[in-house]
Design a protein around this motif. Structure first.
Motif, short mmCIF file in Angstrom:
data_model
loop_
_atom_site.label_atom_id
_atom_site.label_comp_id
_atom_site.label_asym_id
_atom_site.label_seq_id
_atom_site.Cartn_x
_atom_site.Cartn_y
_atom_site.Cartn_z
N UNK A 81 97.65 92.65 36.90
CA UNK A 81 97.40 93.56 35.39
C UNK A 81 96.24 93.48 34.84
N UNK A 82 96.23 94.94 34.27
CA UNK A 82 95.59 94.90 32.50
C UNK A 82 95.49 96.01 32.08
N UNK A 83 95.43 95.33 30.42
CA UNK A 83 95.38 97.05 30.21
C UNK A 83 93.95 97.91 29.31
N UNK A 84 93.93 98.70 29.34
CA UNK A 84 92.97 99.41 28.59
C UNK A 84 93.13 99.96 27.86
N UNK A 85 92.52 99.97 26.69
CA UNK A 85 93.25 100.78 25.31
C UNK A 85 91.67 101.20 24.66
N UNK A 86 92.00 102.73 24.62
CA UNK A 86 90.95 103.88 24.17
C UNK A 86 91.42 104.56 23.33
N UNK A 87 90.87 104.40 22.03
CA UNK A 87 91.65 104.85 20.74
C UNK A 87 93.21 104.43 20.44
N UNK A 88 93.53 105.01 20.84
CA UNK A 88 95.06 105.00 20.05
C UNK A 88 95.94 105.05 21.69
N UNK A 89 95.47 104.86 22.86
CA UNK A 89 95.73 105.32 23.46
C UNK A 89 95.91 104.37 24.71
N UNK A 90 97.17 102.88 25.53
CA UNK A 90 97.43 102.48 25.65
C UNK A 90 97.64 102.76 27.20
N UNK A 91 97.00 101.98 28.52
CA UNK A 91 97.66 102.56 29.75
C UNK A 91 97.33 101.11 30.25
N UNK A 92 98.82 100.81 31.00
CA UNK A 92 99.12 99.42 31.36
C UNK A 92 98.99 99.91 33.26
N UNK A 93 97.53 98.87 33.61
CA UNK A 93 97.98 99.31 35.31
C UNK A 93 98.07 97.69 36.34
N UNK A 94 99.01 97.55 37.43
CA UNK A 94 99.40 96.78 38.22
C UNK A 94 98.22 96.40 39.33
N UNK A 120 84.78 107.81 22.94
CA UNK A 120 85.13 106.71 22.45
C UNK A 120 84.96 105.11 23.38
N UNK A 121 84.89 104.13 23.57
CA UNK A 121 85.45 103.23 24.49
C UNK A 121 86.30 102.84 24.36
N UNK A 122 86.35 101.68 25.63
CA UNK A 122 87.65 101.07 26.20
C UNK A 122 87.58 99.44 26.09
N UNK A 123 88.67 98.79 24.97
CA UNK A 123 88.92 98.05 25.72
C UNK A 123 89.71 97.60 26.53
N UNK A 124 90.10 96.11 27.39
CA UNK A 124 90.85 96.00 29.04
C UNK A 124 91.15 93.87 28.36
N UNK A 125 92.15 94.87 28.63
CA UNK A 125 93.01 92.73 28.82
C UNK A 125 93.57 92.85 30.19
N UNK A 126 93.53 91.14 30.45
CA UNK A 126 94.26 90.99 32.00
C UNK A 126 95.53 90.34 31.80
N UNK A 127 96.25 90.30 32.89
CA UNK A 127 96.26 88.96 33.92
C UNK A 127 95.95 88.41 34.82
N UNK A 128 95.75 87.48 35.32
CA UNK A 128 95.27 87.25 36.98
C UNK A 128 96.29 86.38 37.54
N UNK A 129 95.94 85.83 39.10
CA UNK A 129 96.46 85.55 39.97
C UNK A 129 96.27 84.36 39.86
N UNK A 130 96.09 82.78 40.67
CA UNK A 130 95.82 81.90 40.60
C UNK A 130 94.43 81.42 41.36
N UNK A 131 93.92 82.61 42.17
CA UNK A 131 93.19 82.80 42.56
C UNK A 131 91.85 83.96 41.93
N UNK A 132 92.42 83.83 40.53
CA UNK A 132 91.39 84.09 38.88
C UNK A 132 91.14 86.59 39.57
N UNK A 133 92.38 86.30 40.39
CA UNK A 133 91.97 88.15 41.00
C UNK A 133 92.94 88.90 39.71
N UNK A 134 92.37 89.68 38.79
CA UNK A 134 93.40 90.87 37.90
C UNK A 134 94.63 91.16 38.75
#
Length: 275
Positions: free
Chosen positions: A253-266, A237-251
């Motif tokens: 936080x991001x959310x990783x969705x794999x199937x029905x499971x979503x994990x948030x990382x800061x 199963x593949x993964x989809x990532x969505x991000x939030x960035x700081x003013x210098x364009x580094x992530x």
């Protein structure tokens, strides 16, 4: 009579010259004053060289795990990765800055040691693995592309038999867009698409060699952040990532969705000013 006229004319000319001289000096003074009042402001608006800080990860926090990165002083040389599950990785370097070895601990007990071998050209071409009692348990043979990025990792067992081969292809930006892993039982192929921001590990020297066997290895092989990873193998199963960035364009936080499971990382970062 003529003499009086000449004296009168001379007196009037002197007055005119004096007024003209004063006007010229006043104009010059105004111009100098404008230069002194404007130029320093322009200089302040121009950033000086070497003042832009780069960022390296300080912590990565998910719902189940906290990872902390420790560096040598105020540099970007990675010295330790500690995890909330009791795992600790220590990194050691040669005098020229190349990786020398790693030590892996679990609950303060040594579990594994990794040594780097350098060829005559000064490039790391093999990584040897040892258990907690210093017994050899295998090695990786490394190949590089023209940009000195890892293009292949061949994992061998203690009997020198090839167990797994991983090949990596990059796009023109330096992102790993295709990864193929072949072992004795199956072949796994992955493809990735990326954002146009700065990746989490891009400012850590030799990050591909340091994190080659870590969970973050796939991300560390790229200059940007993955938006999606797809597998061509059945059952994966593949993964989809969505991000939030700081003013210098580094992530941050991001959310990783794999199937029905979503994990948030800061994430948090440490700013390093280039020398």
């Amino acid at each position: 009579m003529n003499r009086k006229i000449m004296l009168s004319i001379r007196t009037r000319l002197q007055s005119v010259y004096l007024i003209a001289f004063c006007f010229i000096m006043l104009t010059y003074a105004c111009k100098k004053s404008e230069q002194h009042s404007v130029d320093p402001t322009k200089d302040k608006e121009k950033p000086g060289p070497g003042t832009v800080a780069v960022q390296v990860p300080s912590s990565i926090n998910s719902e189940l795990l906290r990872i902390e990165f420790n560096y040598e002083g105020e540099t970007n040389r990675l010295m330790e990765i500690s995890q909330s599950d009791g795992k600790l990785t220590k990194f050691f370097y040669r005098p020229d800055g190349l990786p020398l070895k790693q030590e892996h601990y679990k609950d303060k007990k040594l579990q594994q040691e990794i040594n780097y071998l350098i060829d005559k050209a000064g490039q790391i071409y093999k990584i040897y693995l040892f258990d907690s009692k210093s017994a050899p348990i295998g090695y990786y043979a490394i190949s590089y592309d023209d940009e000195k990025r890892i293009s292949a990792l061949k994992k061998h067992g203690p009997n020198n038999l090839l167990q797994e081969e991983e090949t990596i292809s990059y796009d023109h930006l330096g992102n790993a867009v295709s990864i193929s892993i072949v072992n004795t039982s199956k072949t796994t192929k992955m493809t990735g698409i990326y954002d146009d921001k700065l990746s989490i590990y891009r400012n850590i020297p030799y990050v591909q060699l340091l994190l080659f066997n870590q969970d973050q290895a796939r991300i560390s092989f790229s200059k940007s952040n993955p938006l999606g990873i797809d597998y061509s193998s059945p059952g994966s199963t593949g993964s989809i990532y969505t991000y939030e960035y700081n003013s210098d364009n580094y992530p941050t936080s991001f959310k990783r969705k794999q199937g029905t499971i979503t994990e948030t990382t800061k994430l948090t970062y440490k700013a390093i000013k280039p020398k």
